[in-house]
Write a protein that holds these residues in place. Structure first.
Motif, PDB file in Angstrom:
ATOM      1  N   ALA A   1      27.152  56.047  57.557  1.00 40.26           N
ATOM      2  CA  ALA A   1      27.542  54.940  56.676  1.00 40.26           C
ATOM      3  C   ALA A   1      28.781  54.226  57.204  1.00 40.26           C
ATOM      4  O   ALA A   1      28.877  52.992  57.114  1.00 40.26           O
ATOM      5  N   SER A   2      29.726  54.976  57.777  1.00 39.98           N
ATOM      6  CA  SER A   2      30.969  54.367  58.272  1.00 39.98           C
ATOM      7  C   SER A   2      30.685  53.360  59.377  1.00 39.98           C
ATOM      8  O   SER A   2      31.266  52.272  59.412  1.00 39.98           O
TER       9      SER A   2
ATOM     10  N   ILE B   1      40.630  50.416  53.638  1.00 39.51           N
ATOM     11  CA  ILE B   1      41.354  50.444  54.917  1.00 39.51           C
ATOM     12  C   ILE B   1      41.127  49.140  55.660  1.00 39.51           C
ATOM     13  O   ILE B   1      39.998  48.684  55.809  1.00 39.51           O
ATOM     14  N   ASN B   2      42.221  48.529  56.112  1.00 42.63           N
ATOM     15  CA  ASN B   2      42.153  47.308  56.907  1.00 42.63           C
ATOM     16  C   ASN B   2      42.351  47.679  58.370  1.00 42.63           C
ATOM     17  O   ASN B   2      43.319  48.348  58.713  1.00 42.63           O
ATOM     18  N   ILE B   3      41.420  47.280  59.219  1.00 44.12           N
ATOM     19  CA  ILE B   3      41.530  47.601  60.637  1.00 44.12           C
ATOM     20  C   ILE B   3      41.428  46.315  61.454  1.00 44.12           C
ATOM     21  O   ILE B   3      41.097  45.250  60.926  1.00 44.12           O
TER      22      ILE B   3
ATOM     23  N   ALA C   1      41.187  40.977  62.154  1.00 42.06           N
ATOM     24  CA  ALA C   1      41.362  42.051  61.166  1.00 42.06           C
ATOM     25  C   ALA C   1      40.261  41.955  60.112  1.00 42.06           C
ATOM     26  O   ALA C   1      39.866  40.858  59.714  1.00 42.06           O
ATOM     27  N   PHE C   2      39.766  43.103  59.676  1.00 46.91           N
ATOM     28  CA  PHE C   2      38.714  43.109  58.658  1.00 46.91           C
ATOM     29  C   PHE C   2      38.685  44.463  57.966  1.00 46.91           C
ATOM     30  O   PHE C   2      39.365  45.406  58.373  1.00 46.91           O
ATOM     31  N   ASN C   3      37.878  44.545  56.900  1.00 46.22           N
ATOM     32  CA  ASN C   3      37.730  45.792  56.138  1.00 46.22           C
ATOM     33  C   ASN C   3      36.324  46.344  56.299  1.00 46.22           C
ATOM     34  O   ASN C   3      35.380  45.606  56.570  1.00 46.22           O
ATOM     35  N   PHE C   4      36.179  47.655  56.122  1.00 45.33           N
ATOM     36  CA  PHE C   4      34.848  48.237  56.019  1.00 45.33           C
ATOM     37  C   PHE C   4      34.155  47.632  54.798  1.00 45.33           C
ATOM     38  O   PHE C   4      34.800  47.381  53.774  1.00 45.33           O
ATOM     39  N   ALA C   5      32.863  47.420  54.884  1.00 46.42           N
ATOM     40  CA  ALA C   5      32.129  46.820  53.764  1.00 46.42           C
ATOM     41  C   ALA C   5      30.891  47.662  53.459  1.00 46.42           C
ATOM     42  O   ALA C   5      30.044  47.862  54.330  1.00 46.42           O
TER      43      ALA C   5
END
Length: 388
Positions: free
Chosen positions: A34-35, A330-332, A344-348
């Motif tokens: 899923a990650s 978490i922002n990566i 930069a983006f987030n997991f969705a």
């Protein structure tokens, strides 16, 4: 006559330690699965959200990114004169020739340098992108060496806060505003006056031209006219499609890498489920023989064992998804392979990812329980009862 579903639940509860350990192993696999999907989806959503459906982007034909594109001033003037372009309340056409370049800035956390996108725009660009607001300060003044930075840039890079000064292209640039671009790629950009930036970087031509359509349905006519105009060598794309294409390579690589890792881990999880179910069958030989003697068919036994295995998979799937859901906070950041700039983006976590992950977990449970279930179903009644 069917074996009640409660029979399978009761057996799992009776061997709850083994059930928890097996489901825990599956949870880890589902978490990785899923990650990876959430990572690729987060990147895709961020870049898609960067564009607007009623905005069109005009780039040099064959250019794969704005950085590679060149549109000279005469061509930009032709594009800006198209009748499909919308007007703002003051009667000004909503069109913005822009220049896109990269600079190298040190990160606050590590000091390592990374590429950041600089976008030269017109003041009217804010009207064309209503999703972008000023979070602090003010917009830059045309003709000045003032810039505004996205919130992600201000948060991640050194000397990028409001009131600070960045030096690039042999000039000092004063940061007068912070852009709130939400979860879009614009949050990872720096904006300044297009004419000042072209002079500073010695760029005689624009990178592209962005325009807002009066009617989104006019896009096809606009594209056909511009792409067939002998004075132009351009391609026209909807802004939302262009940014979606920007994520394809990196997202595909992330998905492929994730599938390889998940496949390796899933073998271990399936073997674990298989061992658990074999042990369950072996410890219940007499019980299974009794069920057969009471009239339950081989199919009933097979179904009951498979249901137990599927329930373990379901528990593991829900556990893995529950853990993965926290990644959304978490922002990566990573390097966009199309532009070589940091984004930069987030997991969705989407509905599709939720369903895929659960099906994957159930698949592991099904494969892990199939052989033990077949063994139980084929068990001879007399032999099973003699095991007592």
């Amino acid at each position: 006559m069917k074996i009640p579903l409660s029979y399978s639940f009761r057996n799992l509860w009776t061997r709850r330690l083994t059930t928890i350990l097996t489901a825990g192993g599956m949870s880890l696999v589902v978490f990785v699965f899923a990650s990876v999907l959430m990572l690729a989806e987060g990147l895709r959503q961020t870049l898609v959200a960067t564009g607007s459906y009623d905005n069109a982007l005009v780039l040099r034909s064959s250019a794969e990114s704005e950085v590679q594109s060149v549109i000279d001033r005469d061509q930009a003037a032709i594009v800006a004169s198209q009748p499909e372009i919308a007007l703002n309340p003051q009667g000004m056409p909503l069109v913005s020739p822009e220049v896109v370049v990269l600079i190298n800035l040190p990160k606050q956390s590590t000091g390592q340098r990374s590429n950041v996108t600089i976008r030269g725009v017109k003041p009217i660009s804010l009207e064309m992108r209503p999703e972008i607001k000023l979070a602090a300060g003010r917009f830059f003044r045309p003709g000045s060496t003032e810039i505004v930075v996205g919130e992600s840039v201000a948060r991640r890079f050194a000397d990028s806060g409001l009131g600070q000064t960045l030096r690039f292209a042999m000039r000092n640039w004063n940061i007068v505003g912070i852009l709130d671009a939400g979860n879009t790629g614009f949050s990872s950009e720096i904006w300044g006056d297009v004419d000042q930036l072209m002079q500073a970087f010695r760029r005689p031509a624009y990178s592209d031209v962005v325009l807002k359509l009066r009617n989104p349905g006019d896009f096809k006519a606009l594209r056909e006219r511009l792409e067939s105009d002998p004075r132009l060598t351009v391609q026209v794309k909807r802004e939302v499609i262009f940014y979606e294409e920007q994520s394809e390579r990196l997202a595909e690589f992330i998905r492929l890498l994730g599938m390889v890792l998940t496949s390796i881990f899933s073998v271990g999880a399936v073997l674990s489920a298989m061992i658990t179910m074999y042990a369950a069958v072996a410890s219940r030989t007499v019980e299974i023989g009794t069920l057969r003697a009471l009239g339950f068919s081989r199919g009933n036994i097979l179904t009951a064992i498979l249901i137990e295995s599927l329930l373990i998979g379901l528990i593991g799937g829900l556990g893995g998804l529950g853990a993965a859901s926290f990644l959304q906070f978490i922002n990566i950041s990573t390097t966009n392979w199309q532009t070589f700039s940091e984004i930069a983006f987030n997991f969705a976590l989407s509905q599709a990812i939720f369903i895929k992950s659960l099906l994957f977990a159930l698949g592991m449970g099904l494969v892990g329980g199939l052989l033990p279930a077949l063994r139980a179903a084929r068990m001879n009644i007399v032999t099973a009862l003699r095991a007592a």
